[in-house]
Design an enzyme around this catalytic site. Structure first.
Site, PDB file in Angstrom:
ATOM      1  N   GLU A 115      -4.666  -2.287   4.912  1.00 46.81           N
ATOM      2  CA  GLU A 115      -4.212  -2.736   6.236  1.00 46.81           C
ATOM      3  C   GLU A 115      -5.309  -3.468   7.012  1.00 46.81           C
ATOM      4  O   GLU A 115      -5.065  -4.029   8.067  1.00 46.81           O
ATOM      5  CB  GLU A 115      -3.754  -1.533   7.071  1.00 46.81           C
ATOM      6  N   LYS A 128      -4.365   7.610  -0.425  1.00 46.83           N
ATOM      7  CA  LYS A 128      -3.738   6.299  -0.592  1.00 46.83           C
ATOM      8  C   LYS A 128      -3.886   5.825  -2.023  1.00 46.83           C
ATOM      9  O   LYS A 128      -4.763   6.266  -2.751  1.00 46.83           O
ATOM     10  CB  LYS A 128      -4.379   5.306   0.376  1.00 46.83           C
ATOM     11  N   TRP A 175     -10.146   3.276  -8.047  1.00 48.08           N
ATOM     12  CA  TRP A 175      -9.635   2.515  -9.187  1.00 48.08           C
ATOM     13  C   TRP A 175     -10.011   3.277 -10.442  1.00 48.08           C
ATOM     14  O   TRP A 175     -11.168   3.358 -10.815  1.00 48.08           O
ATOM     15  CB  TRP A 175     -10.251   1.134  -9.157  1.00 48.08           C
ATOM     16  N   THR A 178       0.855  -1.174   0.000  1.00 47.23           N
ATOM     17  CA  THR A 178       0.000   0.000   0.000  1.00 47.23           C
ATOM     18  C   THR A 178       0.892   1.224   0.000  1.00 47.23           C
ATOM     19  O   THR A 178       2.044   1.158   0.403  1.00 47.23           O
ATOM     20  CB  THR A 178      -0.927   0.001   1.223  1.00 47.23           C
TER      21      THR A 178
HETATM   22  P1  AMP Z   1      -6.287   1.503   0.203  1.00 48.44           P
HETATM   23  O1  AMP Z   1      -5.631   0.948   1.405  1.00 48.44           O
HETATM   24  O2  AMP Z   1      -5.318   1.874  -0.857  1.00 48.44           O
HETATM   25  O3  AMP Z   1      -7.384   0.611  -0.290  1.00 48.44           O
HETATM   26  O4  AMP Z   1      -6.983   2.871   0.581  1.00 48.44           O
HETATM   27  C1  AMP Z   1      -7.834   2.930   1.690  1.00 48.44           C
HETATM   28  C2  AMP Z   1      -8.339   4.318   1.841  1.00 48.44           C
HETATM   29  O5  AMP Z   1      -9.306   4.616   0.819  1.00 48.44           O
HETATM   30  C3  AMP Z   1      -9.079   4.549   3.145  1.00 48.44           C
HETATM   31  O6  AMP Z   1      -8.205   4.774   4.220  1.00 48.44           O
HETATM   32  C4  AMP Z   1      -9.903   5.761   2.784  1.00 48.44           C
HETATM   33  O7  AMP Z   1      -9.146   6.945   2.844  1.00 48.44           O
HETATM   34  C5  AMP Z   1     -10.277   5.477   1.336  1.00 48.44           C
HETATM   35  N1  AMP Z   1     -11.609   4.848   1.279  1.00 48.44           N
HETATM   36  C6  AMP Z   1     -11.910   3.530   1.178  1.00 48.44           C
HETATM   37  N2  AMP Z   1     -13.243   3.347   1.133  1.00 48.44           N
HETATM   38  C7  AMP Z   1     -13.815   4.568   1.232  1.00 48.44           C
HETATM   39  C8  AMP Z   1     -15.164   5.041   1.255  1.00 48.44           C
HETATM   40  N3  AMP Z   1     -16.213   4.235   1.155  1.00 48.44           N
HETATM   41  N4  AMP Z   1     -15.351   6.374   1.390  1.00 48.44           N
HETATM   42  C9  AMP Z   1     -14.312   7.218   1.479  1.00 48.44           C
HETATM   43  N5  AMP Z   1     -13.013   6.850   1.457  1.00 48.44           N
HETATM   44  C10 AMP Z   1     -12.763   5.524   1.339  1.00 48.44           C
END
Ligand code: AMP
Length: 483
Positions: free
Chosen positions: A331, A440, A445, A186
């Site tokens: 994570e 992040k 996507w 990540t």
């Molecule tokens: P990743 O680990 O790359 O999948 O990114 C995770 C991050 O994406 C989370 O910590 C959030 O900041 C963001 N994220 C994931 N799902 C949502 C959601 N439903 N609404 C807003 N932000 C989200």
């Protein structure tokens, strides 16, 4: 006094054994990068995952050695999920959006021994292979006769030849359920990518939790289309939960445009689909333009970034599809919360229900969360207004990153998500901001079809389109692709 239950370890091989034994005839359908629709079953996936296990044995890898994939969602990737982890190796899902330099950095950091890749990513593999000294073998996920003769890649074999030479007679080994099963890097806008390492135990508990009615609500009567990529955070547990429950899976491969996804949903009678808002935007646009309806889709799980209100309305009001807004992160395996209404909320007005659905939702049992003051660390009230740093803990939440000093990672056992949120009196969490790393990588996507087309024509620019990664080509990202 100890309990007298059987001390059977929770292992990923249990999932595929279960899928074959109890749901062997259930279909796995994939749109392949070759262009056709491929049909197989859980029984066949199980058989071929045993062949993979034998092929890995022949490579003389050590227990816990990393075997990487660089692949779209499809049956071959599914076979690798079970064959690699089940045999005691660590499945390392690589993110093809990364710039070649970052990809090579990650392969080296993980010390990947083998990398299997979809043919779409041949240009990317050509760009990185000379800089990946730990990799002993490259496996092109194609038939033997499709293997390019002049790739310039040393130790390149075709997946079908590599696997096809092996017997399907294999006994899955038993070992400690806390052994590493898979890993995924990540990254934020600062620092190097960080390796998150899942265990067999965490994966099975997460698969159970994800399948629950107030989570993804997965049953054997479903046909699930995971558009969320298998190379990012386990495709939200769908491959594992589906094997546990005996669900039909429908894989989109590289074609994530609205037309391709709609056709797959209708042709395969998909009941549930999971993906990020960008993908659903393309699907809804296609449906609107062509005045189409769904005949079987009843719900869609939307996460990775905040689901826009108009998207919830379109699915719900225009098409009668329930939106399950979900939140999580690499994570966290990744599932943290899902926005399933509580019983008492079913009688609320449509507007009040909509206001709840816009939140990221309630924890799936297994995860706990709280919000704290960013400076004092004091816990903040669950009033739906006060916002603070969101902390989580649970058996599928990371306790440390691969090869890093994790001494100060947890705060009294709680993991700092970097998200800022409110929590209301009913336990519904809503993200309001992000406090660390800014953005992040995998939260959203981008249009994968664009990436695929670009990857073929301009690999450097396509890879520069990745989000949340610092790299020299940062400014070459095509405009409008950045969240
Ligand atoms: P990743 O680990 O790359 O999948 O990114 C995770 C991050 O994406 C989370 O910590 C959030 O900041 C963001 N994220 C994931 N799902 C949502 C959601 N439903 N609404 C807003 N932000 C989200």
């Amino acid at each position: 006094m100890l309990g007298l239950m059987q001390p059977q370890q929770l292992l990923i091989s249990d999932l595929i054994v279960n899928a074959e034994r109890h749901h062997g005839d259930v279909e796995i359908v994939s749109r392949r990068v070759e262009g056709d629709i491929h049909r197989t079953t859980w029984a066949e996936v199980s058989k071929r995952s045993r062949q993979i296990a034998n092929a890995l044995k022949a490579e003389n890898l050590a227990f816990s050695d990393r075997v990487a994939t660089l692949a779209w969602n499809g049956y071959r990737h599914l076979e690798m999920y079970f064959g690699i982890s089940g045999s005691g190796h660590v499945l390392h899902t690589l993110n093809p959006r990364l710039h070649p330099e970052q990809l090579a950095w990650i392969v080296n950091h993980a010390e990947d021994q083998i990398v299997a890749f979809d043919m779409t990513f041949l240009p990317l593999v050509k760009a990185v292979q000379a800089n990946c000294p730990t990799v002993k073998k490259w496996i092109a996920m194609c038939d033997a006769d499709a293997l390019p003769a002049d790739s310039g890649i040393a130790n390149l074999v075709s997946y079908e030849a590599w696997l096809g030479a092996q017997s399907d007679n294999y006994e899955w080994p038993a070992f400690d359920e806390n052994s590493a099963s898979s890993m995924c890097y990540t990254s934020g806008t600062t620092g190097n990518p960080k390796g998150v390492v899942y265990s067999h135990r965490s994966t099975l508990l997460h698969a159970w939790g994800a399948a629950l009615p107030d989570a993804l609500n997965i049953s054997s009567r479903d046909a699930i289309l995971p558009v969320v990529p298998m190379f990012h955070a386990n495709a939200w547990a769908v491959p594992y939960s589906a094997a546990a429950i005996g669900t039909k899976l429908v894989f989109p491969g590289a074609a994530m445009d609205g037309k391709s996804i709609y056709e797959l949903i209708e042709a395969e009678k998909v009941t549930m689909a999971a993906g990020v808002p960008t993908v659903w935007q393309m699907l809804l646009g296609h449906m609107e333009t062509n005045k189409l309806r769904f005949s079987t889709l009843s719900r869609t799980v939307i996460g990775g970034s905040a689901c826009p209100p108009a998207m919830i309305d379109a699915f719900d009001k225009q098409y009668g599809v329930e939106v399950l807004h979900a939140w999580g992160m690499t994570e966290m395996s990744p599932l943290g919360t899902v926005c399933a209404l509580k019983g008492k909320q079913m009688s609320l007005s449509d507007d009040a229900k909509r206001a709840v659905r816009l939140k990221q939702g309630r924890v799936v049992f297994g995860v706990d969360m709280k919000i704290v003051h960013p400076e004092t660390g004091a816990e903040l009230p669950w009033d739906g207004k006060t916002y603070g740093d969101l902390l989580v803990k649970g058996p599928w939440v990371t306790s440390g990153y691969f090869k890093l000093d994790n001494a100060n990672l947890l705060m009294d056992g709680w993991f700092h998500t970097g998200d800022v949120a409110t929590i209301d009196a009913d336990g519904f969490m809503q993200i309001t901001d992000r406090s660390k790393d800014v953005i992040k990588s995998g939260g959203e996507w981008i249009s994968s079809i664009d990436v695929e087309n670009l990857a073929m024509a301009h690999p450097a620019v396509a890879m520069a389109a990745c989000i949340g990664m610092p790299h020299p080509k940062w400014d070459e990202r095509p405009k409008g692709w950045f969240r």
